[in-house]
Design a protein around this motif. Structure first.
Motif: not given
Length: 366
Positions: A197-209
């Motif tokens: 998420y951080r490197k390829v989507c420029l975002a974070h995983l936890d908020p999506v979960l």
């Protein structure tokens, strides 16, 4: 009827923001937490600090309208076979290197917004076209939430359902306001590691979960989830095992999961297309954890795209791409062979829209 005061054409007062300690306008809509000086735009490009407030600059404007099969969203358990009036705007609050709609999501919005319609015009077009629902899609509707919400209200007033295709990257403060107007959603779970998420989507995983778990546990919105499998990036057996286990434990066995094929695009041209065997393997892994409805997408795979009864193993809804075949559910959405209830929102008979895709023009000029 105008539902919101327009400051100037396409620009309305925004919601979900506050003024921070140094006078910047802080966006409270998504976890990106953009903080803007006067005249600056957020990462999504359509939300701007203007006149001491946050404004949305894409209200009533669209990158295009099209009638699609509902299965294209993809939603396999939400009024199968029906048509959906689909549209998006421009911009996005993620920065996915593999974006399959990059010409819209990464566009500076003036270059992408070639059509437009008021919420009432969108809803009336859906009714006129006999669409069962409207879908906010192509780019993420979270960033044009004010427009999406008003379209949803107008649609519900006319008996039309609403669909959001989203990455689920939304704050706790805003998600209830948004999803209370949404009947069904497909959430893109981009991968299952923070590194991806951080490197390829420029975002974070936890908020999506967190959004996914909240949707399933706290709302009446019908939820399906899609993960685009990219060879060498998020398709390992270990990652699929961990994703499937979390999915089962936190969302339950009845939420449909779609594994779809990647094709090289945008900034990720060096990864090969996803082999169909990878999708089939991921589907088997997910089903082995107890997930009941797992599908493959973007490939020709009638078995992987058909709905199978978890009770007796009979195919209750055949699919070949976006064409439906045998339908073996009773009026209560139960398998005709064994009586097992199939999770979803089903009509007594499926729709007959099929695979057609019909572009619409809703305004003579943008």
């Amino acid at each position: 009827m105008d539902r919101r005061e327009q400051i100037r054409p396409g620009v309305v007062h925004g919601e979900w923001w506050h003024v921070d300690g140094d006078g910047r306008i802080a966006c409270d809509l998504c976890p990106r937490d953009c903080r803007l000086r006067e005249g600056q735009r957020g990462f999504c490009y359509v939300r701007e600090a203007s006149g001491g407030e946050m404004v949305l600059t894409s209200y009533g404007r669209a990158s295009g309208f099209c009638i699609d099969p509902i299965e294209k969203k993809p939603l396999n358990h939400f009024h199968p076979g029906t048509s959906v009036l689909s549209f998006g705007t421009a911009g996005c609050n993620l920065g996915c290197h593999f974006c399959q709609n990059w010409d819209i999501s990464k566009a500076r919005h003036d270059s992408a917004l070639s059509d437009g319609a008021s919420p009432e015009q969108v809803a009336e077009a859906a009714v006129r076209s006999s669409c069962r629902s409207i879908a906010f899609t192509y780019n993420d509707p979270v960033i044009f939430a004010e427009y999406a919400i008003d379209c949803a209200i107008a649609a519900h007033e006319r008996g039309v359902a609403t669909v959001a295709v989203t990455a689920g990257y939304v704050t706790e403060a805003a998600r209830a306001d948004f999803f209370r107007h949404i009947d069904a959603t497909n959430v893109d779970l981009k991968g299952f590691t923070e590194d991806f998420y951080r490197k390829v989507c420029l975002a974070h995983l936890d908020p999506v979960l967190e959004t996914l778990e909240w949707l399933v546990r706290e709302t009446d919105t019908w939820v399906e989830v899609t993960t685009l499998l990219i060879p060498g990036h998020n398709d390992s057996e270990d990652e699929i095992d961990r994703l499937s286990a979390w999915f089962h434990d936190h969302l339950g066995p009845d939420v449909p999961l779609h594994f779809t094929a990647f094709h090289p695009d945008f900034r990720l041209q060096d990864a090969p297309p996803t082999p169909p065997a990878t999708l089939s393997r991921a589907r088997r892994q997910a089903m082995s954890t107890g997930l009941r409805y797992v599908y493959t997408g973007n490939v020709h795979d009638p078995l992987g795209q058909s709905t199978v009864c978890p009770g007796c193993g009979e195919v209750v809804l055949e699919r070949d791409w976006y064409s439906l075949g045998r339908f073996s559910l009773d009026a209560d959405g139960c398998c005709q062979a064994c009586g097992t209830k199939i999770a979803g929102r089903f009509d007594p008979r499926p729709g007959t829209w099929g695979p057609r895709r019909v572009p619409l023009r809703l305004s003579a000029e943008a």
